[in-house]
Design an enzyme around this catalytic site. Sequence first.
Site, PDB file in Angstrom:
ATOM      1  N   GLU A  27     -16.445  -1.623 113.627  1.00  0.00           N
ATOM      2  CA  GLU A  27     -15.799  -2.479 114.624  1.00  0.00           C
ATOM      3  C   GLU A  27     -15.180  -3.621 114.072  1.00  0.00           C
ATOM      4  O   GLU A  27     -13.664  -3.683 114.543  1.00  0.00           O
ATOM      5  CB  GLU A  27     -17.590  -3.741 114.968  1.00  0.00           C
ATOM      6  CG  GLU A  27     -17.817  -2.658 115.574  1.00  0.00           C
ATOM      7  CD  GLU A  27     -18.066  -2.740 116.774  1.00  0.00           C
ATOM      8  OE1 GLU A  27     -16.694  -3.309 118.331  1.00  0.00           O
ATOM      9  OE2 GLU A  27     -17.829  -1.418 117.920  1.00  0.00           O
ATOM     10  N   ASP A  52      -9.486   6.781 108.698  1.00  0.00           N
ATOM     11  CA  ASP A  52     -10.490   7.112 107.551  1.00  0.00           C
ATOM     12  C   ASP A  52     -11.471   7.009 105.990  1.00  0.00           C
ATOM     13  O   ASP A  52     -12.174   6.470 105.955  1.00  0.00           O
ATOM     14  CB  ASP A  52     -10.394   8.409 107.932  1.00  0.00           C
ATOM     15  CG  ASP A  52     -10.269   8.948 109.682  1.00  0.00           C
ATOM     16  OD1 ASP A  52     -11.028   8.780 110.115  1.00  0.00           O
ATOM     17  OD2 ASP A  52      -8.700  10.257 109.878  1.00  0.00           O
ATOM     18  N   HIS A  65      -9.213  10.178 116.176  1.00  0.00           N
ATOM     19  CA  HIS A  65      -9.263  10.672 117.203  1.00  0.00           C
ATOM     20  C   HIS A  65      -7.535  10.928 117.497  1.00  0.00           C
ATOM     21  O   HIS A  65      -7.101  12.153 118.548  1.00  0.00           O
ATOM     22  CB  HIS A  65      -9.696  10.501 118.109  1.00  0.00           C
ATOM     23  CG  HIS A  65     -11.253  10.322 118.258  1.00  0.00           C
ATOM     24  ND1 HIS A  65     -11.966  12.178 118.267  1.00  0.00           N
ATOM     25  CD2 HIS A  65     -11.913  10.005 117.221  1.00  0.00           C
ATOM     26  CE1 HIS A  65     -13.755  11.839 117.575  1.00  0.00           C
ATOM     27  NE2 HIS A  65     -13.560   9.972 117.567  1.00  0.00           N
ATOM     28  N   GLU A  66      -6.688  10.018 117.793  1.00  0.00           N
ATOM     29  CA  GLU A  66      -5.438   9.839 118.124  1.00  0.00           C
ATOM     30  C   GLU A  66      -4.703  10.827 117.431  1.00  0.00           C
ATOM     31  O   GLU A  66      -3.499  11.177 118.278  1.00  0.00           O
ATOM     32  CB  GLU A  66      -5.174   8.736 117.837  1.00  0.00           C
ATOM     33  CG  GLU A  66      -6.152   7.272 118.092  1.00  0.00           C
ATOM     34  CD  GLU A  66      -6.913   6.937 118.247  1.00  0.00           C
ATOM     35  OE1 GLU A  66      -7.812   5.729 118.271  1.00  0.00           O
ATOM     36  OE2 GLU A  66      -6.538   7.141 116.938  1.00  0.00           O
ATOM     37  N   HIS A  72     -13.010   1.059 113.973  1.00  0.00           N
ATOM     38  CA  HIS A  72     -12.407   2.414 113.408  1.00  0.00           C
ATOM     39  C   HIS A  72     -14.100   3.232 113.668  1.00  0.00           C
ATOM     40  O   HIS A  72     -15.198   2.588 112.414  1.00  0.00           O
ATOM     41  CB  HIS A  72     -11.459   3.118 112.458  1.00  0.00           C
ATOM     42  CG  HIS A  72     -11.896   4.354 112.213  1.00  0.00           C
ATOM     43  ND1 HIS A  72     -11.059   5.153 113.362  1.00  0.00           N
ATOM     44  CD2 HIS A  72     -12.086   4.867 111.442  1.00  0.00           C
ATOM     45  CE1 HIS A  72     -10.781   6.242 112.466  1.00  0.00           C
ATOM     46  NE2 HIS A  72     -11.137   6.420 111.156  1.00  0.00           N
ATOM     47  N   HIS A  73     -14.520   3.992 114.517  1.00  0.00           N
ATOM     48  CA  HIS A  73     -15.372   4.637 114.236  1.00  0.00           C
ATOM     49  C   HIS A  73     -16.560   6.312 113.593  1.00  0.00           C
ATOM     50  O   HIS A  73     -15.565   7.053 114.176  1.00  0.00           O
ATOM     51  CB  HIS A  73     -16.828   4.034 115.932  1.00  0.00           C
ATOM     52  CG  HIS A  73     -15.726   3.314 116.534  1.00  0.00           C
ATOM     53  ND1 HIS A  73     -15.065   2.350 116.642  1.00  0.00           N
ATOM     54  CD2 HIS A  73     -17.320   1.842 116.136  1.00  0.00           C
ATOM     55  CE1 HIS A  73     -14.863   1.326 116.791  1.00  0.00           C
ATOM     56  NE2 HIS A  73     -16.329   0.883 117.375  1.00  0.00           N
TER      57      HIS A  73
END
Length: 97
Positions: A50, A81, A72-73, A54-55
Site C-alpha cells: 500500500e 518491482d 502491469h502498466e 504496488h501490489h
Amino acid sequence: MSKLSEEDIEKRLIRFPEWEYHNNAIHAEYEFENFKDCFSAMSRIAFECEALNHHPDWTNSYNILKISLHTHEVDGVTLKDFKLAEAIELIVEEEDE
C-alpha cells in the site's frame, strides 16, 4: 517507469537469491514455520504494498507464500518491482529471526 531489459533484471537478481525471473515477472517462494507466521508476513507485506502503491500476485497455502512481481502498466519488470522485493526480503528475514 521503464521496463527493465532481461539483462538488467538478471544483474539485479544477484542481490536477491530467493528470486528468479521467468514469464515476464520475478518470483519467490517462502516457507514459514506455520500458517500464523506466513499470514503475519503477508499482513506486513500488504502494508508495504500500500505504501508503495504496488501490489503482488501471490498465493498462500498453509505455510507457503508464493509471490510474483511485475508492473502491469509496462507489462514487465521495473525498478518498482525490485523496490517491493527488497521490502519483502526485509520482512521475511525479520519473521525468520
